[in-house]
Write an enzyme that holds these catalytic residues in place. Structure first.
Site, PDB file in Angstrom:
ATOM      1  N   ASP A  83      -4.259   0.611  -9.402  1.00 50.45           N
ATOM      2  CA  ASP A  83      -5.658   0.221  -9.585  1.00 50.45           C
ATOM      3  C   ASP A  83      -5.955  -0.116 -11.044  1.00 50.45           C
ATOM      4  O   ASP A  83      -6.557  -1.144 -11.352  1.00 50.45           O
ATOM      5  CB  ASP A  83      -6.590   1.349  -9.122  1.00 50.45           C
ATOM      6  CG  ASP A  83      -6.366   1.704  -7.664  1.00 50.45           C
ATOM      7  OD1 ASP A  83      -5.763   0.875  -6.952  1.00 50.45           O
ATOM      8  OD2 ASP A  83      -6.760   2.802  -7.259  1.00 50.45           O
ATOM      9  N   GLU A 135       0.831  -1.211   0.000  1.00 50.36           N
ATOM     10  CA  GLU A 135       0.000   0.000   0.000  1.00 50.36           C
ATOM     11  C   GLU A 135       0.861   1.254   0.000  1.00 50.36           C
ATOM     12  O   GLU A 135       1.826   1.363   0.762  1.00 50.36           O
ATOM     13  CB  GLU A 135      -0.906  -0.034   1.244  1.00 50.36           C
ATOM     14  CG  GLU A 135      -2.329   0.324   0.963  1.00 50.36           C
ATOM     15  CD  GLU A 135      -3.026  -0.641  -0.005  1.00 50.36           C
ATOM     16  OE1 GLU A 135      -3.118  -0.297  -1.206  1.00 50.36           O
ATOM     17  OE2 GLU A 135      -3.486  -1.691   0.442  1.00 50.36           O
ATOM     18  N   HIS A 136       0.475   2.202  -0.847  1.00 51.69           N
ATOM     19  CA  HIS A 136       1.207   3.470  -1.014  1.00 51.69           C
ATOM     20  C   HIS A 136       2.650   3.209  -1.466  1.00 51.69           C
ATOM     21  O   HIS A 136       3.540   4.009  -1.204  1.00 51.69           O
ATOM     22  CB  HIS A 136       1.158   4.325   0.257  1.00 51.69           C
ATOM     23  CG  HIS A 136      -0.205   4.924   0.478  1.00 51.69           C
ATOM     24  ND1 HIS A 136      -0.516   6.219   0.160  1.00 51.69           N
ATOM     25  CD2 HIS A 136      -1.348   4.372   0.947  1.00 51.69           C
ATOM     26  CE1 HIS A 136      -1.802   6.441   0.447  1.00 51.69           C
ATOM     27  NE2 HIS A 136      -2.324   5.332   0.929  1.00 51.69           N
ATOM     28  N   THR A 137       2.842   2.097  -2.132  1.00 52.66           N
ATOM     29  CA  THR A 137       4.148   1.807  -2.730  1.00 52.66           C
ATOM     30  C   THR A 137       4.147   2.129  -4.214  1.00 52.66           C
ATOM     31  O   THR A 137       5.209   2.334  -4.799  1.00 52.66           O
ATOM     32  CB  THR A 137       4.505   0.316  -2.536  1.00 52.66           C
ATOM     33  OG1 THR A 137       3.344  -0.457  -2.871  1.00 52.66           O
ATOM     34  CG2 THR A 137       4.905   0.020  -1.101  1.00 52.66           C
TER      35      THR A 137
HETATM   36  C1  GLA Z   1      -5.356   4.321  -4.095  1.00 50.26           C
HETATM   37  C2  GLA Z   1      -4.621   4.756  -5.358  1.00 50.26           C
HETATM   38  C3  GLA Z   1      -3.529   3.757  -5.729  1.00 50.26           C
HETATM   39  C4  GLA Z   1      -2.625   3.453  -4.534  1.00 50.26           C
HETATM   40  C5  GLA Z   1      -3.464   3.123  -3.299  1.00 50.26           C
HETATM   41  C6  GLA Z   1      -2.605   2.965  -2.075  1.00 50.26           C
HETATM   42  O1  GLA Z   1      -6.064   3.142  -4.345  1.00 50.26           O
HETATM   43  O2  GLA Z   1      -5.528   4.880  -6.426  1.00 50.26           O
HETATM   44  O3  GLA Z   1      -2.781   4.266  -6.809  1.00 50.26           O
HETATM   45  O4  GLA Z   1      -1.739   4.487  -4.289  1.00 50.26           O
HETATM   46  O5  GLA Z   1      -4.443   4.109  -3.039  1.00 50.26           O
HETATM   47  O6  GLA Z   1      -1.806   1.846  -2.173  1.00 50.26           O
END
Ligand code: GLA
Length: 386
Positions: free
Chosen positions: A175, A36-38
Site C-alpha cells: 500500500d 493479493e496477499h503476495t
Molecule cells: C492489505 C495490506 C497489504 C496487502 C493487502 C493484501 O491491503 O495492507 O500489505 O497485504 O492487504 O494483498
C-alpha cells in the site's frame, strides 16, 4: 465532506491554528489490480493510485511537539517526543501520524515539530488504503518541512514500519509503495523482495476502458485477526518447505510443494500465493503487449483463488464480482486485504454505468446495503501541491 480536499485542509489549518500553512502535501488511496496477499510473501503486486487523495496542510511548530487536526474529529491531538517514541501511546487515527514521527526518529532523523491539518477523500475502512495515504502525506510534509535527507524510495518502508510497529497492524509493503511511487496512467509492478519497481503503462482511457470500483459496504468481519492468521500460515508453510518465503516456490514446483504439506488448509493457502504471483507476472506480460482486455480472465481467476483457496471473500464481494461479470465486465475481483472492502471490474468505459447498475440490482435482490461505485483511472503518487 464537500468541497475540494486541498481547500478543506487549508481552511482547517487556518481555522485551527489562525495562521497560514507553509505548504500542502497530497497522497492518494490505491486499488490493487492483481497480486493479493503476495506482498508479505516477498512476491509481486500490481497496484495503482486512485484520484482520491488525502491532503495535509502543515507548518513548523515548537520543537519536539506535534499538533494534528483531522476533519474526522473536532478536537486536535497533541503529542511530544515522549509519546512519539513509545509505540501505542497515541491511538486512534492520530497513531498513523505519531507512527510516522516515530519511524523517522527511529532511523535517526531530526523530525521538525509541526502543526498539521488533514482532510481526505479516501474513504476510511473501505480497503482503499486510507492509512497509507495519511502516513505518506504526513511523511512528505515532515521530510520537506525539516529538509530531511530521505529519498522517496525509502518512504514506503518507513511508512510501513509506522503501521506495523507503532499502530500494530502486520501489513506488507504494497500500500505504501503504491501511494508513494505510483505514476499517472501506469500500474506499479513491484517486486516486494527487492522493492524494484517498473511502471507499466495502463492507459485505460486510450483503450476506451475503465476500472469500476465497487465499495461492497460489507460490515467488517474480524479482518485484522484473519489477516494476521493468513500471514502466519504462509510463514509456517515457507518454514516447512525450507524456503525464505513462498515467493521462492516456483509455479512448476507447486504440486511437489503441496505434497509436502500435511493439511489441506495450508495447501490451499500456499496454492493461492504461488498461483497469484504467477497471475501478476502474466498480467504484466499482457499489459506490456498492450492486451489490456485479455487480463480480464486473470483478474477473475484471482478472485476465485481468494474465495476458494485463501478464503478471504464475503458474500457481498462475491455477489459484486458475479454481477459485474454477468453484466459484461472483462474481469472482476476483490482488491485489498479482504473480508469486505472493494471489488474492481475492468469494463468498457461506456459500459461502466450499466455494470454499476447491475451490481446495485444484485445487491438489492440479496437484501445487502447499497454498494458505492466509482469509475477510476490510474493517478500519480504522493507529492507537494503547488
Ligand atoms: C492489505 C495490506 C497489504 C496487502 C493487502 C493484501 O491491503 O495492507 O500489505 O497485504 O492487504 O494483498
Amino acid at each position: 465532506m464537500s468541497g475540494d480536499v486541498a481547500d478543506r485542509a487549508t481552511a482547517g489549518f487556518r481555522q485551527r491554528y489562525d495562521a497560514e500553512p507553509a505548504g500542502r502535501w497530497a497522497a492518494p488511496g490505491r486499488v490493487n489490480l492483481i497480486g493479493e496477499h503476495t506482498d508479505y510473501n516477498d512476491g509481486f503486486v500490481l497496484p495503482f493510485a486512485l484520484p482520491l487523495r488525502t491532503v495535509v496542510a502543515a507548518a513548523p511548530g515548537p520543537d519536539g511537539r506535534w499538533t494534528v487536526w483531522s476533519e474526522l474529529d473536532d478536537e486536535p491531538v497533541e503529542f511530544g517526543a515522549v509519546e512519539a517514541d513509545e509505540p501505542g501511546r497515541v491511538d486512534g487515527w492520530a497513531a498513523y501520524v505519531a507512527g510516522v514521527v516515530w519511524a523517522l526518529r527511529a532511523v535517526g532523523l531530526d523530525v521538525p515539530g509541526a502543526r498539521l491539518a488533514i482532510a481526505s477523500d479516501v474513504p476510511v475502512g473501505s480497503g482503499l488504503s486510507s492509512s497509507a495515504a495519511i502516513e505518506s502525506a504526513v511523511l512528505a510534509a515532515l521530510v520537506d518541512l525539516g529538509g530531511l535527507d530521505l529519498p522517496t524510495d525509502r518512504w514506503p518502508r518507513l511508512a510501513q514500519r509506522a503501521e506495523n510497529d507503532y499502530v500494530g497492524a502486520p501489513t506488507g509493503i504494497m500500500d505504501q509503495s503504491a501511494v508513494v511511487r505510483a505514476r499517472e496512467g501506469h500500474a506499479l509492478f513491484l517486486d516486494c523482495r527487492t522493492e524494484e519497481v517498473e511502471q507499466i503503462p495502463f492507459d485505460l482511457d486510450a483503450d476506451g476502458l475503465a476500472v469500476l470500483v465497487v465499495d461492497s459496504r460489507a460490515p467488517h468481519r474480524h479482518a485484522d485477526g484473519e489477516y494476521a492468521s493468513r500471514r502466519k500460515s504462509c510463514e509456517r508453510a515457507a518454514a516447512t518447505l525450507g524456503v525464505a518465503a513462498l515467493r521462492d516456490v516456483p509455479t512448476a514446483d507447486l504440486d511437489a510443494a503441496l505434497a509436502r504439506l500435511d493439511d489441506d488448509e495450508t495447501r490451499r493457502r500456499v496454492r493461492h500465493v504461488v498461483t497469484e504471483n504467477q497471475r501478476v507476472l502474466d498480467t504484466v506480460a499482457l499489459l506490456r503487449a498492450g492486451r489490456v482486455r485479455d487480463t480480464g480472465p486473470l483478474l477473475t481467476a484471482s478472485h476465485a483463488s481468494m474465495r476458494d483457496d485463501f478464503e478471504i471473500t464475503v458474500p457481498e464481494v462475491d455477489t459484486a464480482v458475479e454481477a459485474a461479470l454477468a453484466a459484461g465486465a472483462y474481469g472482476a475481483r476483490m482488491t485489498g486485504g479482504g473480508f469486505g472492502g472493494c471489488v474492481l471490474a475492468l469494463v468498457d468505459a461506456g459500459a461502466a454505468e450499466r455494470v454499476a447498475a447491475a451490481v446495485a440490482a444484485a445487491y438489492a435482490e440479496r437484501g445487502f446495503a447499497a454498494p458505492g461505485t466509482l469509475t477510476v483511472l490510474p493517478a500519480g503518487g504522493a507529492h507537494r501541491l503547488p
